[in-house]
Design a protein around this motif. Structure first.
Motif, PDB file in Angstrom:
ATOM      1  N   GLY A  79       0.782  -1.239   0.000  1.00 32.52           N
ATOM      2  CA  GLY A  79       0.000   0.000   0.000  1.00 32.52           C
ATOM      3  C   GLY A  79       0.808   1.281   0.000  1.00 32.52           C
ATOM      4  O   GLY A  79       0.237   2.365   0.066  1.00 32.52           O
ATOM      5  N   ALA A  80       2.130   1.198  -0.110  1.00 31.46           N
ATOM      6  CA  ALA A  80       2.963   2.405  -0.150  1.00 31.46           C
ATOM      7  C   ALA A  80       2.545   3.307  -1.310  1.00 31.46           C
ATOM      8  O   ALA A  80       2.405   4.514  -1.160  1.00 31.46           O
ATOM      9  CB  ALA A  80       4.437   2.030  -0.277  1.00 31.46           C
ATOM     10  N   VAL A 111      -0.319   3.600  -2.721  1.00 30.94           N
ATOM     11  CA  VAL A 111      -1.618   4.226  -2.468  1.00 30.94           C
ATOM     12  C   VAL A 111      -1.431   5.488  -1.622  1.00 30.94           C
ATOM     13  O   VAL A 111      -2.055   6.516  -1.871  1.00 30.94           O
ATOM     14  CB  VAL A 111      -2.572   3.233  -1.754  1.00 30.94           C
ATOM     15  N   GLY A 112      -0.546   5.387  -0.626  1.00 26.98           N
ATOM     16  CA  GLY A 112      -0.303   6.517   0.279  1.00 26.98           C
ATOM     17  C   GLY A 112       0.308   7.726  -0.401  1.00 26.98           C
ATOM     18  O   GLY A 112       0.079   8.848   0.018  1.00 26.98           O
ATOM     19  N   VAL A 113       1.099   7.511  -1.469  1.00 26.10           N
ATOM     20  CA  VAL A 113       1.759   8.647  -2.136  1.00 26.10           C
ATOM     21  C   VAL A 113       1.014   9.137  -3.369  1.00 26.10           C
ATOM     22  O   VAL A 113       1.370  10.171  -3.927  1.00 26.10           O
ATOM     23  CB  VAL A 113       3.226   8.340  -2.552  1.00 26.10           C
ATOM     24  N   CYS A 114      -0.001   8.420  -3.790  1.00 29.05           N
ATOM     25  CA  CYS A 114      -0.703   8.818  -5.026  1.00 29.05           C
ATOM     26  C   CYS A 114      -1.404  10.160  -4.816  1.00 29.05           C
ATOM     27  O   CYS A 114      -2.297  10.275  -3.984  1.00 29.05           O
ATOM     28  CB  CYS A 114      -1.723   7.762  -5.447  1.00 29.05           C
ATOM     29  N   PRO A 115      -0.998  11.207  -5.586  1.00 34.70           N
ATOM     30  CA  PRO A 115      -1.576  12.543  -5.349  1.00 34.70           C
ATOM     31  C   PRO A 115      -3.051  12.638  -5.743  1.00 34.70           C
ATOM     32  O   PRO A 115      -3.769  13.486  -5.216  1.00 34.70           O
ATOM     33  CB  PRO A 115      -0.733  13.476  -6.226  1.00 34.70           C
ATOM     34  N   GLY A 153      -5.296  10.005  -5.631  1.00 39.86           N
ATOM     35  CA  GLY A 153      -6.132   8.968  -5.030  1.00 39.86           C
ATOM     36  C   GLY A 153      -6.610   7.935  -6.040  1.00 39.86           C
ATOM     37  O   GLY A 153      -7.677   7.345  -5.882  1.00 39.86           O
ATOM     38  N   LEU A 169      -5.193   5.081  -6.798  1.00 40.41           N
ATOM     39  CA  LEU A 169      -4.848   3.692  -6.487  1.00 40.41           C
ATOM     40  C   LEU A 169      -5.626   3.190  -5.275  1.00 40.41           C
ATOM     41  O   LEU A 169      -6.020   3.961  -4.405  1.00 40.41           O
ATOM     42  CB  LEU A 169      -3.343   3.561  -6.193  1.00 40.41           C
ATOM     43  N   GLU A 170      -5.832   1.880  -5.260  1.00 40.56           N
ATOM     44  CA  GLU A 170      -6.521   1.266  -4.124  1.00 40.56           C
ATOM     45  C   GLU A 170      -5.895  -0.101  -3.876  1.00 40.56           C
ATOM     46  O   GLU A 170      -5.633  -0.855  -4.824  1.00 40.56           O
ATOM     47  CB  GLU A 170      -8.014   1.129  -4.466  1.00 40.56           C
ATOM     48  N   LEU A 171      -5.594  -0.380  -2.602  1.00 40.12           N
ATOM     49  CA  LEU A 171      -5.117  -1.712  -2.247  1.00 40.12           C
ATOM     50  C   LEU A 171      -6.330  -2.539  -1.840  1.00 40.12           C
ATOM     51  O   LEU A 171      -6.918  -2.338  -0.783  1.00 40.12           O
ATOM     52  CB  LEU A 171      -4.105  -1.631  -1.092  1.00 40.12           C
ATOM     53  N   VAL A 172      -6.730  -3.429  -2.727  1.00 34.65           N
ATOM     54  CA  VAL A 172      -7.901  -4.271  -2.491  1.00 34.65           C
ATOM     55  C   VAL A 172      -7.405  -5.637  -1.996  1.00 34.65           C
ATOM     56  O   VAL A 172      -6.910  -6.419  -2.789  1.00 34.65           O
ATOM     57  CB  VAL A 172      -8.714  -4.467  -3.785  1.00 34.65           C
TER      58      VAL A 172
END
Lengths: 57, 402
Positions: free
Chosen positions: A14-15, A17-21, A23, A25-28
């Motif tokens: 999920g790294a 996802v956290g940096v995507c400006p 939003g 990306l999603e960790l499913v």
């Protein structure tokens, strides 16, 4: 989709996802999904601890 | 799972579980959801935790404690070793946990307190009415569902979406995260009484390598590098280089990856009907990367504030400001101070790190206090004192209340 996640390399942490400006990306559970908000900025590919993401512009 | 609760907690890590347990113990109806099918897995953590702080939340149990360490050994780029006893090593050494079992034990605690715990259930959005969060949209085993609640607590980790859905910008810049990889290794031959830290910009740019004992012959060997230094080489590449050279004969029993927010406190962690805790609120320590204790502390405060808010039937930010204030006055202070140290640390050259290490080489760390340590450091490194001046200003401000 403008980025490609190599699911065999990905550690689904999920790294990215956290940096995507935007939003985009999603960790499913155990995989990454990318939506139409992706701008191919490449930040996710840069910071991925496994080097599992490739950007195609 | 019911259709309505007082509180829905999203994410069953340490922050979420403590929040759920605290709220449930106060008599609130609580649902805690976890998107993974197993709580605590996969591990995204070096698993070191302070003994003293841990005890404030849960009684230590041998089933999830792998090692009990005496101190830390820190190596500068030229190999100079500084050894510190546990008491002054700071918060992140003490016990080395088995997170898979630890996280599950914490979730069990919240279930025993009365919370409903559901796994393989992911939040896909928030229910919002008149500017207030009123519940969560879920995906439970492939079926969409809506659960209404008076409050939502977002404990959804580094990849948090809950804050963003409520209009809080939690996105992190590359310079605001440490990107990490770790191997659980057998046959490293390390002394299991110590945690080891290796510093150096070639080895781990603006980060460090850790070796934490995990009992018997096992160890967590991991690395964190600043996101802005990652790119050509990734965390895993640096880690492979280190273990090939240091532990060529050791086996890799597990690969763990993850990222730690090192941004320092973010501007806002509440919205009407919503609180964020733990990594989702970017509450991890910017210098050590430790986040377990901070998440649990914030989780407890959030659970208590949830009870107060629901008792008064006021879920507005004006009421939830109590959460914001309470965590900022406690762990927030520590985070802000660590951020100052981190910003100085990432500017160090290897030569400067070596010089710091040399100035401490003959110091007896088992008998000295933290003040003695700082004195020895600053006497030999005047520039450091100057670089960290803001830190002292902050401490003075806090101590005297000015």
């Amino acid at each position: 989709m403008a980025i490609k996640v190599n699911k065999f390399k990905c550690g689904y942490c999920g790294a990215c996802v956290g940096v995507c400006p935007t939003g985009a990306l999603e960790l499913v559970e155990t995989w990454i999904e990318v939506d139409e908000n992706c701008t191919s900025c490449g930040i996710c590919a840069r910071i991925c601890p496994m080097g599992a993401i490739e950007v195609s512009r | 799972m019911k259709d309505q609760y007082d509180v829905v907690v999203i994410g069953a890590g340490p922050g979420g579980s403590i929040a759920a347990k605290t709220a449930a113990k106060k008599g609130l109806s609580v649902l805690m959801i976890e998107k993974r099918q197993e709580i605590g897995d996969p591990v995204r953590c070096a698993e070191g935790v302070s003994k003293v702080w841990l005890r404030k939340h849960i009684e230590p149990d041998h089933r999830w404690i792998c090692a009990d360490v005496k101190g830390s050994r820190i190596f500068s780029p030229d190999g100079t070793m500084i050894e510190m006893a546990e008491e002054i090593s700071g918060g992140e050494v003490g016990y080395v946990l088995e997170r898979k079992l630890f996280d599950r034990a914490l979730a069990y605690e919240s279930a025993k307190a009365g919370a409903d715990v559901v796994v393989k259930t992911r939040a896909t959005g928030l229910i919002t009415e008149n500017g207030f969060v009123r519940g969560v949209k879920l995906m439970h085993l492939g079926e969409e569902k809506e659960v209404r609640s008076k409050l939502v607590i977002g404990a959804d980790g580094i990849e948090s979406k809950v804050g963003r859905w409520a209009g809080i910008d939690t996105s992190l810049k590359p310079a605001d995260i440490e990107t990490c990889a770790q191997f659980l290794m057998s046959g490293t031959g390390i002394d299991q009484d110590y945690c080891y830290f290796y510093l150096g910009n070639e080895m781990a740019p603006s980060g460090y390598i850790w070796v934490f004992p995990k009992g018997e012959g096992l160890a967590n060997v991991g690395i964190g590098i600043l996101g802005s230094k990652s790119g050509k080489k990734h965390a895993i590449d640096y880690l492979k280089e280190f273990v090939e050279q240091k532990f060529p004969d050791a086996d890799i029993l597990e690969i763990d990856v993850g990222a730690v927010p090192v941004s320092g406190s973010i501007e806002r962690t509440i919205a009407n009907g919503l609180m964020l805790v733990g990594d989702a609120a970017r509450q991890s320590d910017p210098i050590t990367g430790g986040g377990i204790i901070n998440a649990m502390e914030a989780g407890r405060i959030a659970g208590e504030v949830a009870f107060e808010a629901i008792s008064r039937n006021d879920m507005s930010t004006a009421m939830l400001e109590t959460y914001e204030k309470r965590w900022r006055q406690t762990l927030g202070m520590e985070i802000d101070n660590s951020l100052i140290v981190k910003d100085v640390f990432i500017g160090f050259t290897d030569k400067e790190i070596n010089s710091l290490a040399h100035s401490l080489e003959n110091v007896n760390f088992s008998s000295m206090s933290l003040i003695d340590l700082l004195y020895a450091l600053f006497r030999a490194n005047k520039k450091l004192l100057w670089d960290l001046r803001v830190l002292f200003k902050n401490v003075v401000k806090h101590e005297t209340g000015l």
